[in-house]
Write an enzyme that holds these catalytic residues in place. Structure first.
Site, PDB file in Angstrom:
ATOM      1  N   GLN A   1      24.908 -11.623   8.365  1.00 30.10           N
ATOM      2  CA  GLN A   1      23.966 -11.498   7.259  1.00 30.10           C
ATOM      3  C   GLN A   1      22.740 -12.379   7.471  1.00 30.10           C
ATOM      4  O   GLN A   1      21.620 -11.993   7.143  1.00 30.10           O
ATOM      5  CB  GLN A   1      24.664 -11.851   5.938  1.00 30.10           C
ATOM      6  CG  GLN A   1      24.178 -11.073   4.746  1.00 30.10           C
ATOM      7  CD  GLN A   1      24.368  -9.572   4.919  1.00 30.10           C
ATOM      8  OE1 GLN A   1      25.249  -9.117   5.638  1.00 30.10           O
ATOM      9  NE2 GLN A   1      23.528  -8.799   4.273  1.00 30.10           N
TER      10      GLN A   1
ATOM     11  N   HIS B   1      11.080  10.793 -42.969  1.00 30.99           N
ATOM     12  CA  HIS B   1      12.205  11.231 -42.136  1.00 30.99           C
ATOM     13  C   HIS B   1      13.195  12.037 -42.979  1.00 30.99           C
ATOM     14  O   HIS B   1      13.657  13.106 -42.573  1.00 30.99           O
ATOM     15  CB  HIS B   1      12.924  10.024 -41.530  1.00 30.99           C
ATOM     16  CG  HIS B   1      12.222   9.401 -40.365  1.00 30.99           C
ATOM     17  ND1 HIS B   1      10.961   8.879 -40.454  1.00 30.99           N
ATOM     18  CD2 HIS B   1      12.625   9.215 -39.079  1.00 30.99           C
ATOM     19  CE1 HIS B   1      10.603   8.380 -39.277  1.00 30.99           C
ATOM     20  NE2 HIS B   1      11.608   8.588 -38.425  1.00 30.99           N
TER      21      HIS B   1
ATOM     22  N   GLU C   1      25.235  -9.892  -3.628  1.00 31.48           N
ATOM     23  CA  GLU C   1      24.932  -8.539  -3.167  1.00 31.48           C
ATOM     24  C   GLU C   1      26.137  -7.971  -2.411  1.00 31.48           C
ATOM     25  O   GLU C   1      26.591  -6.855  -2.678  1.00 31.48           O
ATOM     26  CB  GLU C   1      23.706  -8.592  -2.254  1.00 31.48           C
ATOM     27  CG  GLU C   1      23.321  -7.256  -1.657  1.00 31.48           C
ATOM     28  CD  GLU C   1      22.238  -7.390  -0.600  1.00 31.48           C
ATOM     29  OE1 GLU C   1      21.622  -6.366  -0.256  1.00 31.48           O
ATOM     30  OE2 GLU C   1      22.008  -8.520  -0.089  1.00 31.48           O
ATOM     31  N   HIS C   2      26.655  -8.746  -1.453  1.00 27.83           N
ATOM     32  CA  HIS C   2      27.851  -8.374  -0.696  1.00 27.83           C
ATOM     33  C   HIS C   2      28.892  -9.468  -0.899  1.00 27.83           C
ATOM     34  O   HIS C   2      28.596 -10.649  -0.686  1.00 27.83           O
ATOM     35  CB  HIS C   2      27.578  -8.283   0.802  1.00 27.83           C
ATOM     36  CG  HIS C   2      26.390  -7.440   1.171  1.00 27.83           C
ATOM     37  ND1 HIS C   2      25.122  -7.976   1.344  1.00 27.83           N
ATOM     38  CD2 HIS C   2      26.278  -6.116   1.410  1.00 27.83           C
ATOM     39  CE1 HIS C   2      24.285  -7.012   1.685  1.00 27.83           C
ATOM     40  NE2 HIS C   2      24.952  -5.875   1.722  1.00 27.83           N
TER      41      HIS C   2
ATOM     42  N   GLN D   1       0.820  -1.214   0.000  1.00 22.60           N
ATOM     43  CA  GLN D   1       0.000   0.000   0.000  1.00 22.60           C
ATOM     44  C   GLN D   1       0.853   1.263   0.000  1.00 22.60           C
ATOM     45  O   GLN D   1       0.447   2.299  -0.541  1.00 22.60           O
ATOM     46  CB  GLN D   1      -0.982  -0.004   1.174  1.00 22.60           C
ATOM     47  CG  GLN D   1      -0.379  -0.024   2.556  1.00 22.60           C
ATOM     48  CD  GLN D   1      -0.136  -1.441   3.089  1.00 22.60           C
ATOM     49  OE1 GLN D   1       0.010  -2.383   2.326  1.00 22.60           O
ATOM     50  NE2 GLN D   1      -0.095  -1.558   4.406  1.00 22.60           N
TER      51      GLN D   1
ATOM     52  N   ASP E   1      27.266  -1.602   5.904  1.00 26.40           N
ATOM     53  CA  ASP E   1      25.862  -1.379   6.258  1.00 26.40           C
ATOM     54  C   ASP E   1      25.662  -0.033   6.939  1.00 26.40           C
ATOM     55  O   ASP E   1      24.571   0.538   6.867  1.00 26.40           O
ATOM     56  CB  ASP E   1      25.375  -2.486   7.199  1.00 26.40           C
ATOM     57  CG  ASP E   1      25.089  -3.783   6.471  1.00 26.40           C
ATOM     58  OD1 ASP E   1      24.931  -3.745   5.236  1.00 26.40           O
ATOM     59  OD2 ASP E   1      25.028  -4.837   7.133  1.00 26.40           O
TER      60      ASP E   1
ATOM     61  N   HIS F   1      19.476 -11.088   9.316  1.00 25.07           N
ATOM     62  CA  HIS F   1      18.428 -10.285   8.692  1.00 25.07           C
ATOM     63  C   HIS F   1      17.104 -11.025   8.572  1.00 25.07           C
ATOM     64  O   HIS F   1      16.040 -10.472   8.833  1.00 25.07           O
ATOM     65  CB  HIS F   1      18.870  -9.846   7.290  1.00 25.07           C
ATOM     66  CG  HIS F   1      19.728  -8.634   7.268  1.00 25.07           C
ATOM     67  ND1 HIS F   1      19.237  -7.367   7.421  1.00 25.07           N
ATOM     68  CD2 HIS F   1      21.069  -8.505   7.099  1.00 25.07           C
ATOM     69  CE1 HIS F   1      20.227  -6.491   7.352  1.00 25.07           C
ATOM     70  NE2 HIS F   1      21.345  -7.151   7.157  1.00 25.07           N
TER      71      HIS F   1
ATOM     72  N   ASN G   1       9.965  -6.236   1.609  1.00 22.46           N
ATOM     73  CA  ASN G   1       9.671  -7.662   1.514  1.00 22.46           C
ATOM     74  C   ASN G   1       9.062  -8.009   0.156  1.00 22.46           C
ATOM     75  O   ASN G   1       8.975  -7.167  -0.747  1.00 22.46           O
ATOM     76  CB  ASN G   1       8.744  -8.092   2.660  1.00 22.46           C
ATOM     77  CG  ASN G   1       7.398  -7.373   2.636  1.00 22.46           C
ATOM     78  OD1 ASN G   1       6.958  -6.865   1.605  1.00 22.46           O
ATOM     79  ND2 ASN G   1       6.733  -7.337   3.784  1.00 22.46           N
TER      80      ASN G   1
END
Length: 445
Positions: A271, A433, A340-341, A198, A374, A274, A226
């Site tokens: 990690q 053109h 990602e890392h 939302q 981070d 998380h 998420n």
């Protein structure tokens, strides 16, 4: 007695799998965004049609609280900053200072190219006019994500930005006060108490708040979230720009026998903290190190606050140890994985890191853990996941800029190239053109 942790192992020693086989053999998590689209689409459509009222209703349903209004009052921002723990404030100020320093150097300058005398093409960099920056709630509190989203937007010159973060029942329907304090510390005066799908929909479509004040739509939405946030981003993409479809967080560590297994284990745990879907992957040419890391994980887990979450993540199919013949093969693995890392904990780590082609961010040596990035390295922690680092970059000043080509040709410069334009237009069967050029130099019959 603590149950031992043994990371699942993929043994690639003595093998040279093709890239496709290699990608499928590596531990990989992920979420099925398509599976939640039928649930998210009605949310997006309701917010499109009914605006803030629908967003607040879904907030009450999903977050258990409905604030009186979407926009957080200025007084609440000021009070959150005034009540911020001094140590947290000092840490945030350091994070902001370092992140601003790095991102200030990413600013683009206009490029002017004289193609021919009288023919000029300028690439002009223009910031997005208004952006929505999403800061998740859930398992943790993320003032650092406020910093990582807001600083590059400000450095790019974005004039209007709004931070959206889920309302918290324990705080009377406001976002977490530490999130509010971080926003206030950065000079952000517009925060919306709305989360999930939302929030994305309201940022994209805008609406009218309960007090009759407008909630202006944005042009770009950035920030992690998420699976429902990701699905809403997918549904709203096109109406607005998005930074990425973020998946569960991940770390890969390329290490050899010189690495300290205690450091490696601590970083894998950090990690995994998380989310139960977080991926922690060790790539090493040392079976002895792999054994020592398993032992260190087992030893460290009992003192970890979120031990069950961490254990679930470490023992999931998305985590594991990949054994390779040598660091060269290890590099091939981490480039295929595109983490990602990515940490490099090897001898001559800087030289090894220079050979990495695919990673969201690279952390070099024993004293550059991911947790530094981070918070206080100055780099950005909003990074591509799920292998997207093969083709995409993390959040930066560039995310909030658009390159616009400005073309200026004199009559002589156009006349000089007119024949080539006509020839190419005719070759593409688009004669009008070419006629658009000829009309400038020939009388129309």
């Amino acid at each position: 007695m603590t149950t031992p942790i043994e990371l699942a192992r993929v043994d690639l020693r003595g093998r040279t799998p093709a890239v496709a086989e290699l990608r499928s053999a590596l531990p990989r998590g992920g979420v099925d965004v398509d599976s939640v689209l039928p649930h998210v689409r009605p949310v997006v459509e309701a917010v499109r049609d009914r605006g803030a009222a629908a967003a607040l209703e879904y907030g009450e349903q999903f977050d258990g609280v409905a604030p009186a209004a979407v926009r957080v009052p200025a007084k609440a921002l000021a009070e959150a900053l005034a009540g911020l723990d001094p140590q947290v404030r000092a840490a945030l100020e350091v994070a902001i200072e370092r992140t601003r320093k790095v991102h200030a150097d990413q600013r683009r300058t206009d490029t002017v190219t004289e193609v021919v005398p009288g023919g000029i093409v300028t690439e002009r960099w223009v910031p997005v006019e208004r952006v929505g920056l999403y800061v998740p709630g859930g398992n943790a509190v993320y003032p650092s994500s406020v910093v990582m989203n807001v600083v590059p937007a400000q450095a790019a010159g974005v004039e209007s930005l709004v931070v959206a973060s889920p309302p918290q029942k324990q705080f009377g329907g406001s976002p977490h006060p530490t999130v509010l304090a971080a926003a206030a510390l950065l000079g952000v005066d517009e925060v919306w108490a709305v989360g999930g799908a939302q929030a994305v929909a309201l940022l994209a479509y805008g609406g009218t708040d309960t007090d009759g004040q407008p909630l202006a739509p944005v042009d770009l939405i950035t920030g992690p979230g998420n699976i429902y946030v990701t699905a809403a981003k997918r549904l709203c993409r096109g109406l607005v720009g998005i930074d990425a479809e973020a998946g569960p967080t991940e770390i890969a560590i390329l290490a050899d026998a010189t690495a300290d297994p205690v450091h490696v284990a601590a970083d894998l745990i950090s990690q995994a903290e998380h989310d139960v879907l977080a991926a922690s992957v060790l790539v090493t040419d040392s079976p002895a190190l792999a054994d020592a890391v398993d032992a260190a994980l087992t030893a460290q887990l009992p003192v970890v606050e979120h031990a069950e979450r961490v254990r679930t993540a470490l023992t999931g199919t998305q985590s594991g140890t990949v054994l390779v013949d040598d660091i060269a093969q290890g590099l091939r693995v981490v480039n295929a994985y595109a983490a990602e890392h990515l940490e490099i904990q090897t001898a001559d780590a800087a030289a090894v890191a220079a050979r990495v082609r695919s990673a969201g961010a690279i952390f070099v040596g024993a004293y550059a853990p991911v947790s530094l990035g981070d918070y206080c390295a100055g780099s950005n922690h909003v990074l591509p996941t799920a292998g997207c680092a093969r083709h995409s970059s993390g959040l930066s000043v560039q995310t909030f800029l658009r390159g616009i080509h400005v073309v200026e040709y004199t009559e002589a410069a156009l006349k000089d190239v007119a024949g080539h334009v006509v020839a190419l237009a005719d070759a593409e069967h688009l004669p009008a053109h070419g006629q658009a050029v000829r009309a400038r130099f020939e009388a129309l019959s």
